[in-house]
Design a protein around this motif. Structure first.
Motif, PDB file in Angstrom:
ATOM      1  N   TYR B  37      -2.859 -14.856 -30.019  1.00 46.63           N
ATOM      2  CA  TYR B  37      -2.395 -14.185 -28.803  1.00 46.63           C
ATOM      3  C   TYR B  37      -2.054 -15.121 -27.640  1.00 46.63           C
ATOM      4  O   TYR B  37      -0.968 -15.005 -27.067  1.00 46.63           O
ATOM      5  N   GLU B  41       1.575 -15.052 -26.116  1.00 47.62           N
ATOM      6  CA  GLU B  41       1.690 -14.564 -24.743  1.00 47.62           C
ATOM      7  C   GLU B  41       2.429 -15.586 -23.876  1.00 47.62           C
ATOM      8  O   GLU B  41       3.318 -15.221 -23.099  1.00 47.62           O
ATOM      9  N   GLU B  45       5.924 -14.912 -22.069  1.00 47.08           N
ATOM     10  CA  GLU B  45       6.064 -15.022 -20.611  1.00 47.08           C
ATOM     11  C   GLU B  45       7.258 -15.912 -20.244  1.00 47.08           C
ATOM     12  O   GLU B  45       8.116 -15.511 -19.449  1.00 47.08           O
ATOM     13  N   GLU B  46       7.317 -17.095 -20.878  1.00 44.49           N
ATOM     14  CA  GLU B  46       8.399 -18.026 -20.563  1.00 44.49           C
ATOM     15  C   GLU B  46       9.747 -17.493 -21.033  1.00 44.49           C
ATOM     16  O   GLU B  46      10.760 -17.650 -20.354  1.00 44.49           O
ATOM     17  N   GLU B 216     -12.495 -24.718 -22.895  1.00 45.20           N
ATOM     18  CA  GLU B 216     -12.651 -24.183 -21.538  1.00 45.20           C
ATOM     19  C   GLU B 216     -14.108 -24.233 -21.077  1.00 45.20           C
ATOM     20  O   GLU B 216     -14.406 -23.962 -19.928  1.00 45.20           O
ATOM     21  N   LEU B 281       3.966 -25.222 -25.390  1.00 47.86           N
ATOM     22  CA  LEU B 281       3.162 -24.109 -24.881  1.00 47.86           C
ATOM     23  C   LEU B 281       1.817 -24.009 -25.578  1.00 47.86           C
ATOM     24  O   LEU B 281       0.815 -23.655 -24.957  1.00 47.86           O
ATOM     25  N   GLU B 284      -0.494 -26.380 -24.031  1.00 48.00           N
ATOM     26  CA  GLU B 284      -0.914 -25.901 -22.717  1.00 48.00           C
ATOM     27  C   GLU B 284      -2.073 -24.904 -22.801  1.00 48.00           C
ATOM     28  O   GLU B 284      -2.938 -24.871 -21.942  1.00 48.00           O
TER      29      GLU B 284
END
Lengths: 307, 331
Positions: B37, B41, B45-46, B216, B281, B284
């Protein structure tokens, strides 16, 4: 045992008054547990999400970057779904309530229906979601659209609306009906001229409380398959060229506030938690505002009724 | 007044029918794995920005299995998958006449994590993971010392994703040796943040999930180096996944594109955009991109119409991307 002296009587009264105070304190404690829990959650969300509560938060689409993500598609989706819900649940619920109170003969059939409506109000919301998945999504072919979600939530709050309508109608004194019938009015004339206007306040309250419940529902919406990433809005209901109104938005994919919050809380990046808190704060605020509106409307309409 | 109402109603019904058809035509519908996802996503978006919102893309999360169910019913155009399509799903797609392209889009490194206060666990072998997670361990292996006598005699708390997750499928395949074969007495959650919290709060905890959740939360968690087949203990990282050293817990993740949907211009544009910008992406959003050549090969397969899966419905561990892409496709 007979009480002898004034001193004994005073002691008895003092004892009873003590119990009064003790119960009063217990009552306040119970009340404050509920209120404090809610207040803590509300304030906690506000603190966590405060930094995100800026105008852009309402005008931006969701994004993979927490700092740029907004709730535009979510709050518009929520409002559209609520519109469908209200448009379906209010006429159906009010009509059913009026029928049960004013028209239905008092027999076992009516009783069974009455009991089942109360039962329906207690059915877990996920069950409505499953029903809607089979019926609206596949059987009627409505897909994962605003219409499906609106109809699902309408089913969910229908019992609430029916019960509220009946309560409101029952609060009207019987003498009013009898007076109207004595003058030769038909049932419909009584309903139209007296029952409906007098019960509007109560009905509205019930409708809004039902909607306030529906707005935060997540389970049935997830079951019918609301989507998580939507960076566009449903087509506008108002068009520049004739016929000026468009119903395309009913079939549009959508997302709603609870789904957006759910999605953000399960993100790896902790920055999304702030977004979730901010969106949660707004959702609670929406619910409170709806309840506030219900109270205000009831007050306004009650004030105008004189019998 | 009455007249107007009727007109509106008639219009509504007409519009509804037309709207249904209209809404389908310029929307790219994607659903499936929560692991894929974040990448999809980001691409969506881009892509929508690049197309100035002329093409709409929706991305849902219903798990790899849930995604394939919808995909094989023809409800969606693209299915996000964190594992290859299985036999049953291939049959369902074949029955519905749905043909598909299997396109690897990135790597994920399954990360085994422990509490940062855990001082004794310096590395772990696949055998040790198997001892911990195999079904036979249920109710029996509950202390660290039972897995490795060198470890302390302390209770062991396990955290992992639920049975609907492709991550669960792959981890069990890679460690226990059989997909979906795991002990049941661990704390399972489909929400990886719950697992992160569980491991953060318990010194004796061990859990596993996708690399992004570790990346994260590096301050709250410690990754355990995995001893690879060559006998070297390796930490999950972009370099180690790309070099093939982080084995057997690195895995490719995929999108499956319906052949019929690909004939629509907007789906074709989207998939091409995905292949061109997927590397940047996915980095990222903390995934490991494939080598550039792999994306080019994907585009080539689309052009040549190379349909089907390279796996034949069986999950496999430790296959390189070059090998996968060289294989014949099966439907």
């Amino acid at each position: 045992m007979a009480l002898q002296t004034a001193a004994e009587i005073r002691a008895l009264i003092a004892r009873h008054k003590r119990w009064d105070v003790i119960f009063g304190v217990i009552g306040i404690l119970c009340l404050s547990i509920g209120l404090l829990t809610f207040a803590t959650l509300f304030v906690d969300m506000l603190i966590d999400g405060y930094a995100r509560l800026r105008p852009e938060f309402f005008t931006e689409f969701p994004s993979r970057r927490a700092g740029q993500a907004g709730i535009l598609s979510a709050w518009i989706g929520t409002i559209m779904v609520m519109l469908v819900t209200a448009a379906v649940a209010v006429p159906l619920g009010v009509a059913a309530g009026i029928y049960l109170e004013e028209y239905a003969p008092s027999n076992w059939m009516t009783h069974v229906i009455e009991i089942n409506i109360s039962n329906l109000a207690g059915v877990p919301s996920i069950v409505y979601g499953l029903l809607a998945l089979g019926l609206f999504v596949y059987q009627f072919g409505l897909g994962q659209s605003v219409a499906t979600a609106g109809l699902t939530l309408a089913l969910l709050i229908l019992p609430v609306v029916i019960v509220a309508t009946r309560e409101a109608i029952r609060a009207i004194p019987g003498a009013i009906r009898e007076a109207a019938y004595a003058l030769g009015a038909t049932k419909w004339q009584v309903v139209q001229g007296h029952i409906l206007p007098y019960s509007t306040g109560g009905i509205l309250t019930g409708v809004i409380i039902g909607m306030a419940r529906a707005i935060g529902e997540t389970a049935p919406i997830i079951t019918v398959g609301a989507l998580t990433f939507i960076a566009f809005l449903p087509p506008s209901p108002i068009k520049a060229e004739p016929p000026f109104i468009s119903f395309e938005w009913l079939m549009s994919p959508f997302t709603v506030m609870p789904i957006q919050i759910f999605n953000w809380t399960s993100r790896p990046d902790p920055a999304f938690q702030a977004n979730a808190a901010a969106a949660g704060f707004i959702l609670v605020f929406m619910t409170l505002a709806m309840n506030g509106l219900a109270i205000w409307l009831r007050y306004r309409i009650r004030r105008n009724i004189k019998w | 007044m009455k007249h107007l109402k009727h007109t509106i109603l008639a219009l509504a019904i007409g519009q509804l029918a037309a709207g249904g058809a209209l809404a389908q035509s310029n929307v790219v519908k994607i659903d499936g794995s929560s692991t894929v996802y974040p990448i999809t996503e980001a691409v969506a978006e881009e892509f929508q920005k690049a197309e100035k919102n002329a093409i709409k893309v929706t991305v849902g999360i219903s798990g790899t299995g849930g995604g394939f169910k919808k995909f094989c019913r023809g409800e969606i155009d693209i299915s996000d998958a964190s594992r290859p399509i299985l036999k049953k799903e291939m049959e369902a797609c074949a029955a519905a006449g749905i043909k598909y392209f299997e396109l690897p889009v990135a790597f994920d490194a399954l990360t085994v994590v422990i509490n940062p206060k855990n001082a004794f666990l310096k590395q772990i072998t696949v055998e040790e993971l198997k001892k911990m997670w195999e079904p036979a361990a249920q109710g029996k292996v509950t202390r660290w010392s039972q897995v490795n006598p060198a470890w302390p005699d302390q209770p062991m708390k396990l955290f992992g994703p639920g049975a609907d997750s492709g991550t669960f499928d792959y981890f069990t395949e890679a460690t226990v040796g059989k997909s979906k074969s795991s002990r049941g007495d661990f704390t399972a959650s489909e929400d990886d943040n719950v697992l992160v919290q569980g491991v953060t709060q318990d010194v004796n905890a061990l859990g596993y999930f996708g690399y992004a959740y570790y990346a994260e939360n590096t301050a709250k968690l410690k990754a355990v180096p995995i001893v690879n087949p060559k006998g070297k203990a390796v930490l999950p990282s972009m370099e180690n996944v790309l070099s093939g050293a982080y084995e057997p817990l690195s895995r490719p993740i995929f999108i499956y594109v319906s052949e019929k949907a690909l004939q629509r211009a907007e789906v074709k544009k989207f998939v091409e955009y995905y292949m061109k910008h997927g590397a940047k992406l996915s980095r990222e959003v903390k995934y490991v991109p494939l080598p550039d050549k792999a994306y080019a090969t994907n585009l080539d397969h689309l052009k040549k119409g190379k349909l089907g899966t390279a796996f034949g419905g069986v999950a496999e561990v430790g296959v390189t991307i070059e090998e996968l892409q060289a294989r014949e496709g099966k439907l």
